[in-house]
Design an enzyme around this catalytic site. Structure first.
Site, PDB file in Angstrom:
ATOM      1  N   GLU A  80      35.176  34.358  42.322  1.00 31.39           N
ATOM      2  CA  GLU A  80      35.832  35.860  42.478  1.00 31.39           C
ATOM      3  C   GLU A  80      36.999  35.315  42.031  1.00 31.39           C
ATOM      4  OE1 GLU A  80      32.191  38.791  43.149  1.00 31.39           O
ATOM      5  OE2 GLU A  80      33.385  37.675  44.665  1.00 31.39           O
ATOM      6  N   PRO A  81      37.887  34.500  40.976  1.00 32.36           N
ATOM      7  CA  PRO A  81      39.479  34.115  41.695  1.00 32.36           C
ATOM      8  C   PRO A  81      39.979  35.074  40.715  1.00 32.36           C
ATOM      9  CG  PRO A  81      38.817  33.172  39.274  1.00 32.36           C
ATOM     10  CD  PRO A  81      37.258  33.888  40.154  1.00 32.36           C
ATOM     11  N   GLY A  82      41.033  35.691  41.949  1.00 30.33           N
ATOM     12  CA  GLY A  82      42.256  37.289  41.635  1.00 30.33           C
ATOM     13  C   GLY A  82      43.232  36.317  41.161  1.00 30.33           C
ATOM     14  N   ARG A  83      43.742  36.235  42.921  1.00 33.12           N
ATOM     15  CA  ARG A  83      45.231  35.857  42.747  1.00 33.12           C
ATOM     16  C   ARG A  83      45.845  34.377  41.277  1.00 33.12           C
ATOM     17  NH1 ARG A  83      48.115  36.474  47.596  1.00 33.12           N
ATOM     18  NH2 ARG A  83      45.913  36.836  48.651  1.00 33.12           N
ATOM     19  N   ARG A 115      53.388  44.088  49.496  1.00 30.30           N
ATOM     20  CA  ARG A 115      52.953  42.627  50.113  1.00 30.30           C
ATOM     21  C   ARG A 115      54.071  42.309  51.618  1.00 30.30           C
ATOM     22  NH1 ARG A 115      51.766  39.281  48.611  1.00 30.30           N
ATOM     23  NH2 ARG A 115      49.589  37.968  49.685  1.00 30.30           N
ATOM     24  N   TYR A 173      52.490  42.279  54.860  1.00 25.85           N
ATOM     25  CA  TYR A 173      51.619  40.866  55.264  1.00 25.85           C
ATOM     26  C   TYR A 173      52.645  40.002  55.642  1.00 25.85           C
ATOM     27  CZ  TYR A 173      48.185  42.616  52.274  1.00 25.85           C
ATOM     28  OH  TYR A 173      47.241  43.123  52.012  1.00 25.85           O
ATOM     29  N   CYS A 217      63.249  55.138  52.268  1.00 25.72           N
ATOM     30  CA  CYS A 217      64.187  55.427  52.986  1.00 25.72           C
ATOM     31  C   CYS A 217      62.958  55.183  54.383  1.00 25.72           C
ATOM     32  CB  CYS A 217      63.744  57.265  53.149  1.00 25.72           C
ATOM     33  SG  CYS A 217      65.307  58.211  54.339  1.00 25.72           S
ATOM     34  N   GLU A 218      63.599  53.732  54.706  1.00 31.08           N
ATOM     35  CA  GLU A 218      62.163  52.808  55.441  1.00 31.08           C
ATOM     36  C   GLU A 218      62.860  51.677  55.746  1.00 31.08           C
ATOM     37  OE1 GLU A 218      58.084  53.588  55.435  1.00 31.08           O
ATOM     38  OE2 GLU A 218      57.529  52.283  56.388  1.00 31.08           O
ATOM     39  N   TYR A 273      47.990  41.753  43.168  1.00 26.58           N
ATOM     40  CA  TYR A 273      48.399  41.889  44.117  1.00 26.58           C
ATOM     41  C   TYR A 273      49.937  43.383  44.685  1.00 26.58           C
ATOM     42  CZ  TYR A 273      43.762  40.286  45.346  1.00 26.58           C
ATOM     43  OH  TYR A 273      43.165  39.558  45.709  1.00 26.58           O
TER      44      TYR A 273
HETATM   45  N1  LLP Z   1      36.010  38.201  45.387  1.00 21.85           N
HETATM   46  C1  LLP Z   1      35.782  39.163  47.222  1.00 21.85           C
HETATM   47  C2  LLP Z   1      34.823  39.789  47.474  1.00 21.85           C
HETATM   48  C3  LLP Z   1      37.146  39.360  47.585  1.00 21.85           C
HETATM   49  O1  LLP Z   1      37.220  40.548  48.715  1.00 21.85           O
HETATM   50  C4  LLP Z   1      38.666  39.608  46.497  1.00 21.85           C
HETATM   51  C5  LLP Z   1      39.672  39.394  47.766  1.00 21.85           C
HETATM   52  C6  LLP Z   1      37.986  38.369  45.865  1.00 21.85           C
HETATM   53  C7  LLP Z   1      37.120  38.171  44.942  1.00 21.85           C
HETATM   54  C8  LLP Z   1      39.523  37.701  44.866  1.00 21.85           C
HETATM   55  O2  LLP Z   1      40.102  36.722  45.823  1.00 21.85           O
HETATM   56  P1  LLP Z   1      41.311  35.779  45.916  1.00 21.85           P
HETATM   57  O3  LLP Z   1      40.850  35.091  44.084  1.00 21.85           O
HETATM   58  O4  LLP Z   1      42.755  36.738  44.687  1.00 21.85           O
HETATM   59  O5  LLP Z   1      41.946  35.288  46.759  1.00 21.85           O
HETATM   60  N2  LLP Z   1      45.888  42.236  49.330  1.00 21.85           N
HETATM   61  C9  LLP Z   1      46.058  40.856  49.720  1.00 21.85           C
HETATM   62  C10 LLP Z   1      44.535  40.206  49.091  1.00 21.85           C
HETATM   63  C11 LLP Z   1      43.314  40.962  49.723  1.00 21.85           C
HETATM   64  C12 LLP Z   1      42.686  39.558  48.934  1.00 21.85           C
HETATM   65  C13 LLP Z   1      40.569  40.793  49.263  1.00 21.85           C
HETATM   66  N3  LLP Z   1      40.235  40.133  48.717  1.00 21.85           N
HETATM   67  C14 LLP Z   1      47.105  40.319  49.644  1.00 21.85           C
HETATM   68  O6  LLP Z   1      48.337  41.360  48.735  1.00 21.85           O
HETATM   69  O7  LLP Z   1      46.807  39.196  49.845  1.00 21.85           O
END
Ligand code: LLP
Length: 431
Positions: A290-293, A330, A334, A361-362, A390
């Site tokens: 499940e790639p997102g980033r 972010r 983080y 204002c922070e 994100y």
């Molecule tokens: N699958 C599941 C179940 C997840 O919890 C996540 C991310 C992903 C896939 C996607 O992961 P990726 O490929 O993007 O690494 N808000 C944070 C990131 C939180 C990620 C949470 N889960 C940030 O801005 O760095």
């Protein structure tokens, strides 16, 4: 320049997918999210082709849409022939609105309400990733009531520490997500799932963390999951068809951070899985990721207009921009490090070091500190790179700042994909 979709044109301006960012800022205003959809597609193809090449037939990536969710992205993902991971009824609604084939979705979340579950089952979600026994029983009841058998994966925590930063470690035993293998909770939920008529257990899911560059933590997690599948086969005669390894690999946000070799990493994970399955005499499962980033991160750039530039002798210099933590929380959350530059002076040397501050204002409203870039002046366009993941999805209305628009670029051509919010939008639901 950090990623292959960024460049500098003859005017010395930063380009994204060949489009002049200074022109985009003039045309659409700032702050502005720019998304290179050619890059998004290229990343989808890298995962899809590598997973098809090295994992068994049926293996595929599911874009984690928590990284970026708006109607248009689901259309792009659907046209690339990959699945999507959704974590809320809002993401499900957006995917459905885009006409996304919902059979290719994994529905996550550690606390789905009965209404969420019913909505998911009725919509035809492909796989529920079941987080707890309560969810399992509620889902079973709802599926039986609707006369359906819902495919499920069980979210397990393999107890891996991928050496990433604390806030995104999600696969350890001490986690709000999933059933730990180590405590016996995972075995209990498998037993329970196998006894129910409204659900069909298809396999297991784990997510060990985000922004991981190396294959090793994934290999370790895969081995723990396959060992668990082997144990369940021996005890209950149930062998998992699918193992979902969760999120994808990391993305380089600055020069010293090397982008991962996605195909090479997938091959390495496949080698370990194949070897381990052979050793255990167990069939090689279909693998989901499940790639997102790594799908949308580098595709995104945020453009701001520089307002004030304030030097505090003996301390630091602040550059204030017309966005900030509402469009990119972010750094505040983080301390995430980004690369920034002055888009209209991209060919000039980076002689300055700035703290880039937002307009809220922070005091903590910063995009970054110690950011090396060209000399900034009021009216310059400041670009922050690698903001595709994100950022829009975590944007807020803090200080009543409307969310910026998203402009997509493909083949150098720009298109408005999400309109800029108006002040009227901010008060729309207020009676
Ligand atoms: N699958 C599941 C179940 C997840 O919890 C996540 C991310 C992903 C896939 C996607 O992961 P990726 O490929 O993007 O690494 N808000 C944070 C990131 C939180 C990620 C949470 N889960 C940030 O801005 O760095």
């Amino acid at each position: 320049m950090l990623h292959d979709n960024y460049g500098i044109n003859e005017k010395g301006h930063l380009t994204v997918c060949g489009a002049d960012t200074v022109k985009l800022a003039a045309k659409y205003g700032t702050p502005l999210y720019v998304l290179d959809t050619d890059k998004v597609r290229a990343q989808c193809r890298i995962y899809k082709s590598a997973m098809e090449k090295y994992f068994p037939s049926g293996s595929m990536p599911f874009f984690a849409s928590k990284a970026l969710s708006y109607v248009g992205i689901y259309r792009i993902i659907a046209s690339e022939g990959i699945g999507t991971d959704i974590v809320s009824p809002g993401e499900l609604y957006t995917a459905a609105k885009a006409g996304f084939p919902l059979q290719n979705t994994c529905f996550h979340g550690n606390n789905k309400t009965d209404a969420d579950i019913e909505y998911g089952v009725k919509s035809g979600v492909g796989y529920f990733v079941v987080d707890s026994t309560e969810e399992l029983l509620a889902l079973n009841g709802i599926a039986v009531k609707l006369g359906k058998v819902q495919k499920i994966l069980l979210r397990l925590s393999p107890g891996i520490d991928p050496h990433t930063f604390e806030a995104v470690k999600t696969g350890r035993v001490d986690s709000k997500f999933g059933s730990p293998i180590a405590t016996g909770a995972a075995e209990q939920i498998v037993k329970e799932a196998l006894s129910l008529n409204g659900v069909r257990l298809c396999g297991y899911h784990c997510h060990i963390g985000s922004q991981i560059f190396e294959p090793e933590p994934f290999c370790d997690a895969a081995k723990i999951m396959i060992q668990f599948s082997f144990d369940m086969k021996n005890k209950y005669g149930y062998e998992a068809d699918i193992i979902n390894l969760g999120g994808g690999f990391g993305v380089s946000y600055y020069e010293e951070q090397k982008d991962p070799d996605i195909e090479g990493n997938i091959k390495e994970i496949a080698d370990v899985i194949n070897g381990f399955c052979k050793e255990k005499n167990i069939k090689v499962p279909v693998i989901f990721m499940e790639p997102g980033r790594s799908i949308v991160g580098a595709a995104g750039v945020t453009l701001y207009t520089v307002g004030s530039v304030k030097e505090i002798p003996g301390f630091r210099s602040y550059v204030s921009v017309d966005g900030g933590m509402p469009d990119n929380p972010r750094y505040a959350l983080y301390s995430s490090r980004y690369t920034a530059l002055i888009a209209n002076k991209a060919d000039k040397p980076c002689t300055e070091e700035y703290t880039v501050a937002g307009r809220c204002c922070e005091s903590g409203d910063l995009i970054g500190e110690g950011m090396r870039m060209q000399k900034a002046e009021r009216g310059d366009i400041l670009a922050v790179l690698v903001t595709g993941a994100y950022n829009y999805s975590m944007a807020s209305h803090y200080n009543r700042i409307p969310k910026p628009p998203i402009v997509t670029v493909s083949g150098g051509k720009d298109t408005l994909a999400v309109k800029r919010e108006s002040y009227e939008d901010l008060t729309r639901n207020e009676l």
